[in-house]
Write a protein that holds these residues in place. Structure first.
Motif, PDB file in Angstrom:
ATOM      1  N   PRO A  57       0.846  -1.199   0.000  1.00  0.00           N
ATOM      2  CA  PRO A  57       0.000   0.000   0.000  1.00  0.00           C
ATOM      3  C   PRO A  57       0.877   1.243   0.000  1.00  0.00           C
ATOM      4  O   PRO A  57       2.005   1.223   0.485  1.00  0.00           O
ATOM      5  CB  PRO A  57      -0.766  -0.131   1.325  1.00  0.00           C
ATOM      6  CG  PRO A  57       0.123  -0.948   2.204  1.00  0.00           C
ATOM      7  CD  PRO A  57       0.815  -1.911   1.282  1.00  0.00           C
ATOM      8  N   THR A  60       3.320   4.366  -5.072  1.00  0.00           N
ATOM      9  CA  THR A  60       4.384   3.530  -5.620  1.00  0.00           C
ATOM     10  C   THR A  60       5.612   4.325  -6.042  1.00  0.00           C
ATOM     11  O   THR A  60       6.740   3.999  -5.657  1.00  0.00           O
ATOM     12  CB  THR A  60       3.852   2.731  -6.824  1.00  0.00           C
ATOM     13  OG1 THR A  60       2.805   1.875  -6.393  1.00  0.00           O
ATOM     14  CG2 THR A  60       4.966   1.883  -7.434  1.00  0.00           C
ATOM     15  N   PHE A 233      -4.162   0.806  -2.259  1.00  0.00           N
ATOM     16  CA  PHE A 233      -3.601  -0.254  -3.075  1.00  0.00           C
ATOM     17  C   PHE A 233      -3.945   0.023  -4.534  1.00  0.00           C
ATOM     18  O   PHE A 233      -5.037   0.491  -4.831  1.00  0.00           O
ATOM     19  CB  PHE A 233      -4.175  -1.627  -2.687  1.00  0.00           C
ATOM     20  CG  PHE A 233      -3.704  -2.145  -1.367  1.00  0.00           C
ATOM     21  CD1 PHE A 233      -2.560  -2.923  -1.276  1.00  0.00           C
ATOM     22  CD2 PHE A 233      -4.403  -1.850  -0.212  1.00  0.00           C
ATOM     23  CE1 PHE A 233      -2.135  -3.408  -0.051  1.00  0.00           C
ATOM     24  CE2 PHE A 233      -3.989  -2.329   1.021  1.00  0.00           C
ATOM     25  CZ  PHE A 233      -2.851  -3.104   1.100  1.00  0.00           C
ATOM     26  N   GLY A 234      -3.028  -0.282  -5.425  1.00  0.00           N
ATOM     27  CA  GLY A 234      -3.355  -0.271  -6.845  1.00  0.00           C
ATOM     28  C   GLY A 234      -3.102   1.017  -7.582  1.00  0.00           C
ATOM     29  O   GLY A 234      -3.428   1.119  -8.753  1.00  0.00           O
ATOM     30  N   MET A 328      -2.980 -10.623  -3.181  1.00  0.00           N
ATOM     31  CA  MET A 328      -2.857  -9.319  -3.814  1.00  0.00           C
ATOM     32  C   MET A 328      -3.655  -9.238  -5.113  1.00  0.00           C
ATOM     33  O   MET A 328      -4.172  -8.177  -5.455  1.00  0.00           O
ATOM     34  CB  MET A 328      -1.392  -8.992  -4.078  1.00  0.00           C
ATOM     35  CG  MET A 328      -0.618  -8.662  -2.823  1.00  0.00           C
ATOM     36  SD  MET A 328      -1.455  -7.424  -1.778  1.00  0.00           S
ATOM     37  CE  MET A 328      -1.585  -6.057  -2.911  1.00  0.00           C
ATOM     38  N   ASN A 332      -6.326  -6.277  -5.421  1.00  0.00           N
ATOM     39  CA  ASN A 332      -6.216  -5.313  -6.518  1.00  0.00           C
ATOM     40  C   ASN A 332      -7.483  -5.288  -7.374  1.00  0.00           C
ATOM     41  O   ASN A 332      -7.885  -4.228  -7.864  1.00  0.00           O
ATOM     42  CB  ASN A 332      -5.004  -5.640  -7.387  1.00  0.00           C
ATOM     43  CG  ASN A 332      -3.704  -5.248  -6.722  1.00  0.00           C
ATOM     44  OD1 ASN A 332      -3.673  -4.358  -5.884  1.00  0.00           O
ATOM     45  ND2 ASN A 332      -2.625  -5.913  -7.085  1.00  0.00           N
ATOM     46  N   VAL A 335      -9.935  -3.218  -5.587  1.00  0.00           N
ATOM     47  CA  VAL A 335      -9.583  -1.802  -5.701  1.00  0.00           C
ATOM     48  C   VAL A 335     -10.180  -1.190  -6.964  1.00  0.00           C
ATOM     49  O   VAL A 335     -10.623  -0.035  -6.962  1.00  0.00           O
ATOM     50  CB  VAL A 335      -8.048  -1.645  -5.687  1.00  0.00           C
ATOM     51  CG1 VAL A 335      -7.620  -0.305  -6.265  1.00  0.00           C
ATOM     52  CG2 VAL A 335      -7.526  -1.794  -4.269  1.00  0.00           C
TER      53      VAL A 335
END
Length: 393
Positions: A57, A60, A233-234, A328, A332, A335
């Motif tokens: 999370p 990025t 996330f994502g 994950m 994802n 998300v």
């Protein structure tokens, strides 16, 4: 070869001033500047680091930058990379927040309306792209749709958290991840004991801040922005529904001001998380202004950096497992559903008031997806389109 914090700051300041286009584009800029041109590390190590940050999370590209600074010049290098990459866009958005109340007349009002409309196009592009990458099969598409349905009945932060958690469980049950050998090692000097301590701090803040938030307005701000940063996330666009749940539904920022700032954030270089500086500056009651911007900015980035440092020593072993990959994949996919729900409400419902607004939003979406136009250009043209719509009446 080791460097120093001044060198790191200079390299990332250049990136902070020129890196338009969102997280994926940022990673391309990083590779060209730091891998190809400066040779701070090789491609194999860079890809390994990017894989780690995409798994976690948080923002990025900022996490990758933080780790690259640490690899080059230790902890001072990490903080130098963060400051240099973040400050340019944060200062621009802070200035926009402080100037927005003075913007008036048909031109100013129309431009702000255009910024709200362009948010529809940008979030729609994010949903479209993420759905193709993260929901390529029927099972994960079903997880995304289930997340939208859940949020239709349970909107807000708890509904989003439940959707992501249930998506992760569904991904684990489906078991589509495959174990695979790791390809290299992320060489950042963090001991396992330090990593465990940092993870304890990460979870302690997540639990304790809501309990302490009532003691001061500043802690309340830190609590809401920390929680938003901890659950992303994502990709950076996912912070939109999380921040909406914290500050708009919480009555701190109006829908119109929120979407205008989000649209403006697309026109500046650097990380999308600096949208928090804009929000912190306009919070009501407070703290706001420069103080609110600083608190919001630090709080939203902090959890991503804590969890990054906390998993570094354990990453190679963990990421090779099939169960981790399945978790994950499901999270994802959920998300995508969370962001899709936000595309309708609050983004579309707050920005599009009629067919002319919809036409402008659609034109922006087509320009981004088919025309591959840079986001900053679409933002400028949409602001101009908003002025045109206002003058037409």
């Amino acid at each position: 070869m080791r460097g120093n914090a001044v060198e790191v700051f200079a390299a990332f300041l250049k990136l902070g001033l020129t890196s338009f286009g969102g997280p994926i584009a940022h990673l391309g800029y990083f590779r060209e500047e730091l891998v190809v041109r400066r040779r701070w590390l090789d491609d194999h190590a860079y890809v390994d680091l990017v894989a780690l940050c995409q798994f976690l999370p948080g923002p990025t590209s900022s996490q990758v930058g933080f780790a690259l600074g640490m690899m080059r010049a230790g902890w001072l290098g990490a903080f130098a990379a963060f400051l240099a990459f973040t400050l340019p866009s944060a200062l621009i958005l802070l200035a926009f927040a402080l100037a927005a109340p003075a913007i008036g007349g048909p031109v100013g009002t129309g431009a702000l309306h255009g910024l709200k409309i362009v948010a529809v196009a940008i979030v729609a592009q994010a949903v479209w792209g993420m759905a193709g990458n993260l929901c390529p099969d029927r099972e994960r598409a079903a997880i995304a749709v289930a997340a939208v349905i859940l949020l239709a009945f349970a909107p807000g932060g708890l509904g989003m958290l439940a959707a992501i958690a249930l998506g992760a469980m569904a991904g684990l049950a489906l078991g589509r991840g495959e174990a695979r050998p790791t390809g290299g090692h992320v060489a950042v000097p963090v001991s396992r004991w330090m990593a465990v301590g940092v993870l304890v701090v990460f979870f302690a803040l997540l639990v304790l801040l809501p309990l302490l938030a009532g003691q001061s307005p500043a802690l309340a701000v830190v609590d809401r922005f920390y929680r938003a940063g901890a659950l992303v996330f994502g990709g950076g666009h996912v912070v939109l529904p999380l921040l909406d749940a914290e500050v708009v539904q919480g009555g701190w920022v109006t829908h119109d001001a929120f979407l205008a700032g989000y649209g403006a954030a697309q026109a500046v270089p650097g990380p999308l998380f600096t949208f928090a500086a804009y929000l912190g500056a306009i919070l009501a009651p407070g703290p706001n202004g420069v103080t609110g911007a600083g608190l919001a900015l630090l709080a939203i980035f902090l959890p991503g950096f804590l969890v990054l440092v906390g998993v570094l020593p354990f990453w190679d072993r963990f990421r090779s497992g099939a169960a981790a990959r399945s978790l994950m994949r499901g999270a994802n996919a959920a998300v995508v559903g969370v962001l899709g729900a936000a595309l309708y409400s609050p983004v579309f419902t707050s920005a599009v008031a009629g067919p002319r607004d919809f036409a402008l939003a659609l034109a922006g979406f087509v320009a981004l997806t088919v025309g591959k136009a840079p986001p900053w250009l679409v933002v400028v043209l949409s602001a101009a389109g908003g002025v045109g719509l206002m003058l037409l009446g």
